[in-house]
Design a protein around this motif. Structure first.
Motif, PDB file in Angstrom:
ATOM      1  N   TYR A   2       0.990  -0.578  -0.111  1.00 39.24           N
ATOM      2  CA  TYR A   2      -0.398  -0.892  -0.456  1.00 39.24           C
ATOM      3  C   TYR A   2      -0.531  -1.108  -1.966  1.00 39.24           C
ATOM      4  O   TYR A   2      -1.231  -2.034  -2.407  1.00 39.24           O
ATOM      5  CB  TYR A   2      -1.331   0.236  -0.011  1.00 39.24           C
ATOM      6  CG  TYR A   2      -2.714   0.101  -0.613  1.00 39.24           C
ATOM      7  CD1 TYR A   2      -3.658  -0.766  -0.055  1.00 39.24           C
ATOM      8  CD2 TYR A   2      -3.063   0.809  -1.764  1.00 39.24           C
ATOM      9  CE1 TYR A   2      -4.915  -0.915  -0.625  1.00 39.24           C
ATOM     10  CE2 TYR A   2      -4.311   0.661  -2.339  1.00 39.24           C
ATOM     11  CZ  TYR A   2      -5.237  -0.205  -1.771  1.00 39.24           C
ATOM     12  OH  TYR A   2      -6.475  -0.359  -2.352  1.00 39.24           O
ATOM     13  N   GLU A  29       1.669  -2.166  -4.200  1.00 35.53           N
ATOM     14  CA  GLU A  29       2.186  -3.477  -4.594  1.00 35.53           C
ATOM     15  C   GLU A  29       1.189  -4.575  -4.213  1.00 35.53           C
ATOM     16  O   GLU A  29       0.901  -5.477  -5.015  1.00 35.53           O
ATOM     17  CB  GLU A  29       3.528  -3.741  -3.923  1.00 35.53           C
ATOM     18  CG  GLU A  29       4.127  -5.105  -4.261  1.00 35.53           C
ATOM     19  CD  GLU A  29       5.480  -5.328  -3.603  1.00 35.53           C
ATOM     20  OE1 GLU A  29       6.504  -5.075  -4.257  1.00 35.53           O
ATOM     21  OE2 GLU A  29       5.491  -5.764  -2.427  1.00 35.53           O
ATOM     22  N   ASP A  30       0.658  -4.481  -3.016  1.00 33.77           N
ATOM     23  CA  ASP A  30      -0.290  -5.483  -2.556  1.00 33.77           C
ATOM     24  C   ASP A  30      -1.571  -5.467  -3.373  1.00 33.77           C
ATOM     25  O   ASP A  30      -2.146  -6.522  -3.687  1.00 33.77           O
ATOM     26  CB  ASP A  30      -0.605  -5.233  -1.078  1.00 33.77           C
ATOM     27  CG  ASP A  30      -1.589  -6.231  -0.512  1.00 33.77           C
ATOM     28  OD1 ASP A  30      -1.251  -7.435  -0.467  1.00 33.77           O
ATOM     29  OD2 ASP A  30      -2.705  -5.823  -0.134  1.00 33.77           O
ATOM     30  N   HIS A  61      -1.060  -7.245  -6.636  1.00 33.68           N
ATOM     31  CA  HIS A  61      -0.876  -8.682  -6.376  1.00 33.68           C
ATOM     32  C   HIS A  61      -2.223  -9.346  -6.066  1.00 33.68           C
ATOM     33  O   HIS A  61      -2.537 -10.423  -6.591  1.00 33.68           O
ATOM     34  CB  HIS A  61       0.104  -8.884  -5.227  1.00 33.68           C
ATOM     35  CG  HIS A  61       0.457 -10.321  -4.983  1.00 33.68           C
ATOM     36  ND1 HIS A  61       1.126 -11.099  -5.914  1.00 33.68           N
ATOM     37  CD2 HIS A  61       0.224 -11.129  -3.917  1.00 33.68           C
ATOM     38  CE1 HIS A  61       1.293 -12.313  -5.436  1.00 33.68           C
ATOM     39  NE2 HIS A  61       0.752 -12.369  -4.228  1.00 33.68           N
ATOM     40  N   ARG A  62      -3.034  -8.692  -5.218  1.00 34.37           N
ATOM     41  CA  ARG A  62      -4.352  -9.244  -4.891  1.00 34.37           C
ATOM     42  C   ARG A  62      -5.249  -9.322  -6.116  1.00 34.37           C
ATOM     43  O   ARG A  62      -6.132 -10.190  -6.201  1.00 34.37           O
ATOM     44  CB  ARG A  62      -5.027  -8.390  -3.812  1.00 34.37           C
ATOM     45  CG  ARG A  62      -4.476  -8.600  -2.422  1.00 34.37           C
ATOM     46  CD  ARG A  62      -5.321  -7.870  -1.389  1.00 34.37           C
ATOM     47  NE  ARG A  62      -5.170  -6.427  -1.446  1.00 34.37           N
ATOM     48  CZ  ARG A  62      -6.172  -5.558  -1.386  1.00 34.37           C
ATOM     49  NH1 ARG A  62      -7.420  -5.972  -1.311  1.00 34.37           N
ATOM     50  NH2 ARG A  62      -5.935  -4.261  -1.419  1.00 34.37           N
ATOM     51  N   GLU A  95       3.580 -11.628  -9.416  1.00 32.79           N
ATOM     52  CA  GLU A  95       4.328 -10.880  -8.397  1.00 32.79           C
ATOM     53  C   GLU A  95       5.276  -9.838  -8.987  1.00 32.79           C
ATOM     54  O   GLU A  95       5.400  -8.737  -8.460  1.00 32.79           O
ATOM     55  CB  GLU A  95       5.121 -11.854  -7.519  1.00 32.79           C
ATOM     56  CG  GLU A  95       5.870 -11.176  -6.386  1.00 32.79           C
ATOM     57  CD  GLU A  95       6.742 -12.127  -5.600  1.00 32.79           C
ATOM     58  OE1 GLU A  95       7.373 -11.684  -4.621  1.00 32.79           O
ATOM     59  OE2 GLU A  95       6.826 -13.313  -5.978  1.00 32.79           O
TER      60      GLU A  95
END
Length: 461
Positions: free
Chosen positions: A171, A173-174, A177-178, A183
């Motif tokens: 979560y 990392e995401d 990124h969001r 990245e």
């Protein structure tokens, strides 16, 4: 340990993950190095906009990520929501202040002239990819308090999270990124602990931070020392909670319960050893034990639950062994002390008295809702007992005597002294310990500068 979500309230394995192989690890190291080359040149305004966006997304995700944390490691869901909110607050704190904390510094003009320079500037420059080895007990907060300052300083992060919180790790990392971070700015490495050493030895990794056990800290510090890389370590704690005769006993006992059982008692900065002046010992012990007995233990997803299960079966076993050893050696159980029947890795709030120096629980950290009571004859003995531990993370003292305040603040061997309140971390204040609790500091300006190249720029006439 397998990389898996195992619900500690039931013991059920919900989801498993394959560890990343060498090719994927290499790809991510290459990406981190390449991303750093460009990310380091971004402005504070650009970084802060990204971090504020991440904070906003985290606020939107508060309920869902709270349920993930509770499912993975068992903290009461109300506490999980508070943890997520605290992380968003810390992100905004660093987004607002990093530029000032890392602003160029100009030494005193007389010193500049004395050096023969026309101008001298001290600059804080990022180091590069930083490896973060993080624990399960505060699976969001422990990471964010590293990631927020590291990203604002211009570093990039590689996260090796605990193997029992993989969904929280992914979560994070995401989330970044969001929010718009490139990245390679923040990557989660789904790997076992055995892969850490080789990654830390890689020249592309410039530094490491670890929050966790003493053996894990030794391993990372040893490798980092061999490779001459900067590390920050936050390890165990066995924090004292000292109560003197002038204290507000009702308030001290009420806060003591929370200070011991926060996060199901699985917190390095939880108060663990309660050192009470003999004049108020009996009154405090009665109030404190009653408070511990009254706690509601149960399903961590229920709103009224105050203490959930321990995060792992091994963790409960380790805690039981400490309690059993103390009881065999003569400690008295004032409440709790016995494993309940039924599924899940629950252990009751427990208070032990009659502790002596030979008991393991005196020397080792009790990671769960178990408190030890000590009787101190006077201030000198209270300080002596408080410091009689290999750890030195934080400390708590209850007194309204200003002379005692000064004495405890001077003599307690800890990274923090909290007076008439319980230890808590805040983005504005440095956090860390001494002795076997580790070294270096997180949070505040001290924390953001830990992973900076402090560069002297000297310019001749």
């Amino acid at each position: 340990m397998p990389i898996a979500t195992v619900n500690p309230a039931t013991g059920e394995t919900l989801k498993t993950y394959e560890a990343m192989g060498e090719e994927e690890i290499e790809r991510r190291l290459q990406l981190a190095e390449a991303t750093f080359r460009t990310y380091r040149t971004t402005s504070f305004d650009e970084r802060s906009a990204l971090l504020r966006r991440a904070a906003g997304l985290l606020d939107e995700d508060n309920e869902s990520i709270a349920q993930v944390m509770t499912t993975e490691m068992g903290k009461p869901v109300k506490q999980a929501r508070a943890e997520a909110a605290k992380c968003a607050k810390a992100m905004r704190w660093y987004a607002d202040r990093a530029a000032g904390l890392l602003a160029d510094e100009e030494p005193d003009a007389s010193d500049v002239r004395d050096s023969g320079a026309k101008r001298v500037v001290v600059r804080y420059r990022p180091l590069g990819p930083v490896l973060a080895v993080m624990p399960w007990n505060f699976p969001l907060w422990q990471v964010v308090r590293f990631a927020a300052p590291a990203l604002m300083a211009g570093n990039v992060g590689l996260l090796k999270h605990a193997s029992n919180v993989p969904q929280t790790a992914l979560y994070l990392e995401d989330l970044f990124h969001r929010a718009g971070f490139t990245e390679g700015c923040f990557q989660t490495l789904l790997i076992g602990s055995g892969a850490v050493d080789e990654i830390l030895r890689d020249d592309r990794v410039k530094a490491a931070t670890l929050t966790g056990s003493e053996p894990a800290g030794r391993a990372v510090a040893s490798t980092a020392g061999e490779m001459i890389k900067k590390t920050v370590l936050e390890l165990g704690g066995s924090d004292p909670y000292v109560v003197m005769p002038s204290a507000d006993l009702d308030r001290a006992a009420e806060v003591a319960v929370t200070a011991r059982v926060q996060n199901n008692g699985q917190s390095c900065i939880a108060a663990k050893r309660f050192i009470v002046h003999t004049d108020v010992y009996d009154a405090f012990a009665e109030r404190f034990t009653a408070g511990m007995k009254a706690l509601k233990v149960g399903d961590p997803m229920e709103e009224e639950t105050e203490v959930g299960p321990l995060a792992s079966e091994q963790g409960r076993r380790d805690l039981e062994e400490l309690v059993d050893d103390a009881v065999r050696a003569g400690a008295e159980v004032l409440c709790g002390g016995e494993r309940p029947e039924g599924p899940g890795w629950y252990y009751p709030p427990t208070v032990l008295s009659g502790i002596d120096r030979e008991m393991r629980i005196h020397r080792e950290e009790a990671f769960g809702p178990v408190a030890t009571l000590y009787r101190a004859a006077d201030l000198d003995e209270a300080v002596l007992i408080a410091n009689d531990t290999p750890f030195g993370l934080s400390s708590n003292v209850w007194t309204r005597d200003e002379a005692e305040v000064d004495r405890f603040a001077r003599d307690l061997e800890a990274g923090g002294v909290f007076l008439n309140g319980m230890t808590a971390s805040h983005p504005a204040f440095p956090f860390g310990g001494v002795k076997r609790s580790g070294y270096g500091r997180e949070l505040s300006g001290h924390g953001i500068r830990e992973f900076c190249n402090i560069t002297t720029v000297w310019q001749g006439a």
